[in-house]
Write a protein that holds these residues in place. Structure first.
Motif, short mmCIF file in Angstrom:
data_model
loop_
_atom_site.label_atom_id
_atom_site.label_comp_id
_atom_site.label_asym_id
_atom_site.label_seq_id
_atom_site.Cartn_x
_atom_site.Cartn_y
_atom_site.Cartn_z
N ARG A 85 -9.27 5.04 1.87
CA ARG A 85 -9.64 4.65 0.52
C ARG A 85 -10.67 5.60 -0.04
NH1 ARG A 85 -12.45 0.37 -0.95
NH2 ARG A 85 -12.67 -0.23 1.20
N ARG B 23 -4.14 -6.37 -10.99
CA ARG B 23 -4.76 -6.59 -9.69
C ARG B 23 -4.84 -8.07 -9.36
NH1 ARG B 23 -10.31 -3.92 -9.01
NH2 ARG B 23 -9.99 -2.15 -10.33
N ASP C 167 -7.22 -3.77 -0.39
CA ASP C 167 -8.19 -2.88 -1.04
C ASP C 167 -9.43 -3.63 -1.48
OD1 ASP C 167 -5.62 -0.93 -2.59
OD2 ASP C 167 -6.68 -0.66 -0.70
N GLN C 168 -9.81 -4.58 -0.66
CA GLN C 168 -11.04 -5.33 -0.87
C GLN C 168 -11.06 -6.17 -2.12
OE1 GLN C 168 -14.68 -3.24 -0.36
NE2 GLN C 168 -14.44 -3.31 1.86
N HIS C 169 -9.90 -6.38 -2.75
CA HIS C 169 -9.91 -7.27 -3.91
C HIS C 169 -10.23 -8.69 -3.51
CE1 HIS C 169 -6.93 -4.36 -5.94
NE2 HIS C 169 -8.12 -3.88 -5.83
N LYS D 115 0.83 -1.20 0.00
CA LYS D 115 0.00 0.00 0.00
C LYS D 115 0.87 1.25 0.00
CE LYS D 115 -4.50 -0.20 2.23
NZ LYS D 115 -5.20 0.38 1.14
N GLU E 177 -8.88 8.81 -1.22
CA GLU E 177 -7.74 8.64 -2.10
C GLU E 177 -8.06 9.11 -3.51
OE1 GLU E 177 -4.78 6.53 -0.34
OE2 GLU E 177 -5.69 4.82 -1.35
N GLU F 21 -9.16 -5.49 3.67
CA GLU F 21 -8.94 -4.04 3.63
C GLU F 21 -7.54 -3.73 3.16
OE1 GLU F 21 -12.17 -2.44 3.71
OE2 GLU F 21 -10.41 -1.17 3.60
N ARG G 90 -10.63 2.38 5.50
CA ARG G 90 -11.74 2.72 4.60
C ARG G 90 -11.83 4.21 4.38
NH1 ARG G 90 -16.57 -1.41 6.22
NH2 ARG G 90 -15.52 -3.25 5.42
N ALA H 262 -7.33 3.82 -9.99
CA ALA H 262 -7.39 2.38 -9.73
C ALA H 262 -6.44 1.66 -10.68
CB ALA H 262 -8.82 1.88 -9.93
#
Lengths: 84, 114, 252
Positions: free
Chosen positions: C90, C103, C241-243, A73, C93, C238, C87, C97
Motif C-alpha cells: 500500500r 468505498r 485497505d483499512q477502510h 484487490k 502503490e 488490511e 502495508r 484512491a
C-alpha cells in the motif's frame, strides 16, 4: 456408524470435489463457504462441538471474506493498470 | 462401511492436491489447499471417535460416561483457526505476486529475482 | 516442464500415494473402536483435578498448553506476515484512491445496513459469552474470538466504522493481538514462578460448574480470544485497505 454420519461424510466429499472443480475464484469462494458449513455439520455429528464452532465461523465467514477481498484487490490493480 | 471416513479423508487429500497441480490461478490454488487441510481434520476426528460416545463436556453428562477422545478435538480446533490465518498469508503472497509479475497464472510467473 | 508433463507426473504420483494411503489407513483401528489410553485417562481425571467441565478446554489450555502456545504464535506470525506484505504494497502503490462513495461497502442497500446494525450487539454479546464460558461449555478463546471479529465486521457492513473513543482502531486491534499473545506467555511464566513448572495451573480451581473454576483456564481463554479477534480484524482490515478501521474524519 450412523446414517447421519455417512450422509454427512458423502456431502463433505461432494462439496470438496465441487470446490476444486469450480474454475472462477469468486464462485469458488461461495462453494468454499458451503464446504465449510458441511464440514461444521460433520464435526458436530462426530461429537466434537468445539471444533464445529471453530469451523463454522472460519469456513463460512472468515475464509470466503478473505478470498473475495484478495480478489477485489487484484482486480482493482488490474483495472488501474488497464486505465493507465 | 466403517472405512468410509478414512476413504473420504484420503479422497479430499487427493482431490485437493489435484486442484493445486492443475490450477491456473493462484487464488484458486490457495482455496484447493484449504481442501487438503480439511482432509486432515476429518482424519483426526475419525480416528478419535468412539461408538456411542458423547462429547467430552461434563456440564450435564454424568462423570464417567463414555466420551469421544478429547485430545484429537483439541488438536483439530486450534488447527482450524491457525490454518485460516496461514491461508490469509498465502493470499497476501498471491496478491504480491500479482503486483510483481502482473499475472495470477502460476505457469507464467517469472523466475525469482534478487 | 510443460503442463501436460506435469499432469502425467502427478498422475503417477497420485496413484502411488493413493496406494500407500490405502495401505496405511487400513492399518488403523476400525472406525469407532479407538482405544487411546491418553484420552481415556484425561476424561477421567480432568474434572476432579481442574474442576473444569469441558475436558477439551482443559486439554487445550492446561494439559497440552505448550502446543496451544505454539499454535498461537503461528497465528501471530502469520498475521504479522500479512500486515507486512500488504502495508508495504500500500505504501508503494500509485493507484489513485477510490472516490468516497464507491468505498462504502453497502451502497444504498437499506436491508443489509439495517440487518447488520441490528445484529452487531447480539453477535458481540454471543462472542463474549463464548469466550468467558470456554471452560464450562463448548467454546473458548479461539471460537469466541472469531465470533467477536465477525460481530465487528458486521459493524463495518452496516456502513459505520469502528469508533473507539480516542484510540485509533488499528492501534487498538494491534494492542489486542499483542496483549493476547503476551498474556498467554505470561500465564505460562506465572506457572513457572508460582508452581515451578511452565504453564502449570497455579490458581485455585474453584467450584465445579461455576464461572470461577479451572484455575488459569478462563484467563488463558480471554488471552487467546483477544489475540484471535485482533489478528482476524487486522487481516481483514488490511485486505480492505483499512477502510474497516479508519478514523471517523475522512468518511463523512
Amino acid at each position: 456408524m450412523t446414517a447421519v454420519q455417512a450422509v454427512a461424510l458423502i456431502v463433505v466429499a461432494v462439496a470438496g470435489t465441487a470446490v476444486v472443480f469450480t474454475p472462477d475464484p469468486s464462485r469458488q469462494a461461495i462453494v468454499a463457504s458451503v464446504f465449510g458449513l458441511s464440514l461444521a455439520l460433520l464435526f458436530f455429528v462426530f461429537q466434537a462441538p468445539d471444533v464445529a464452532l471453530s469451523q463454522i465461523t472460519v469456513g463460512t465467514v472468515a475464509l470466503p471474506a478473505m478470498i473475495l477481498l484478495a480478489l477485489a484487490k487484484v482486480r482493482r490493480r488490474e483495472r488501474a493498470r488497464n486505465d493507465s | 462401511m466403517t472405512f468410509l471416513p478414512y476413504a473420504v479423508s484420503a479422497w479430499l487429500f487427493l482431490v485437493g492436491l489435484f486442484g493445486v497441480v492443475r490450477s491456473r490461478n493462484l487464488i484458486h490454488l490457495v482455496v484447493c489447499l484449504s481442501v487438503v487441510q480439511a482432509s486432515t481434520y476429518v482424519l483426526l476426528l475419525a480416528v478419535g471417535y468412539r461408538h456411542g460416545g458423547a462429547a467430552p463436556i461434563f456440564a450435564d453428562v454424568p462423570l464417567g460416561s463414555r466420551t469421544v477422545d478429547p485430545v484429537v478435538a483439541t488438536l483439530t480446533l486450534t488447527d482450524v483457526v491457525v490454518e485460516a490465518t496461514v491461508v490469509a498469508l498465502l493470499l497476501a503472497l498471491a496478491v504480491q505476486a500479482h503486483k510483481r509479475f502482473g499475472t495470477l497464472d502460476p505457469d507464467q510467473l517469472g523466475a525469482m529475482r534478487g | 516442464m510443460t503442463r501436460r508433463g506435469r499432469m502425467v507426473l502427478f498422475g503417477f504420483g497420485a496413484v502411488g500415494l493413493a496406494a500407500l494411503m490405502a495401505w496405511g489407513l487400513a492399518g488403523l483401528p476400525s472406525f469407532g473402536d479407538f482405544d487411546g489410553a491418553y484420552g481415556t485417562l484425561l476424561s477421567k481425571i480432568a474434572v476432579p483435578e481442574r474442576q473444569a467441565s469441558s475436558v477439551v478446554a482443559a486439554v487445550t489450555f492446561d494439559y497440552r498448553g505448550l502446543d496451544t502456545l505454539g499454535e498461537e504464535f503461528i497465528l501471530f506470525a502469520a498475521a504479522v506476515g500479512v500486515l507486512v506484505l500488504l502495508r508495504i504494497q500500500r505504501g508503494e502503490e500509485d493507484i489513485p484512491a477510490e472516490p468516497q462513495h464507491s468505498r462504502l461497502p453497502t451502497g444504498r442497500s437499506l436491508t443489509l445496513r439495517s440487518v447488520a446494525t441490528a445484529l452487531v450487539g447480539p453477535v458481540v454479546l454471543l462472542g463474549l459469552y463464548i469466550v468467558s464460558h470456554g471452560h464450562l461449555t463448548p467454546g473458548g478463546g479461539f471460537q469466541g474470538g472469531l465470533v467477536l471479529a465477525a460481530g465487528l465486521l458486521l459493524a463495518y457492513l452496516s456502513g459505520a466504522h469502528l469508533r473507539l473513543g480516542r484510540a485509533r482502531p488499528v492501534s487498538a486491534m494491534e494492542l489486542s493481538e499483542a496483549a493476547g499473545a503476551a498474556g498467554f506467555a505470561l500465564i505460562g511464566l506465572g506457572g513457572l514462578v508460582f508452581a515451578g513448572v511452565f504453564l502449570e495451573n497455579f490458581l485455585p480451581t474453584g467450584t465445579f460448574r461455576s464461572l470461577i473454576s479451572g484455575g488459569t483456564i478462563p484467563l488463558a481463554n480471554v488471552a487467546v480470544g483477544a489475540e484471535v479477534m485482533g489478528a482476524t480484524l487486522l487481516i481483514l482490515a488490511e485486505l480492505l485497505d483499512q477502510h474497516l478501521l479508519t478514523h471517523g474524519r475522512h468518511r463523512r
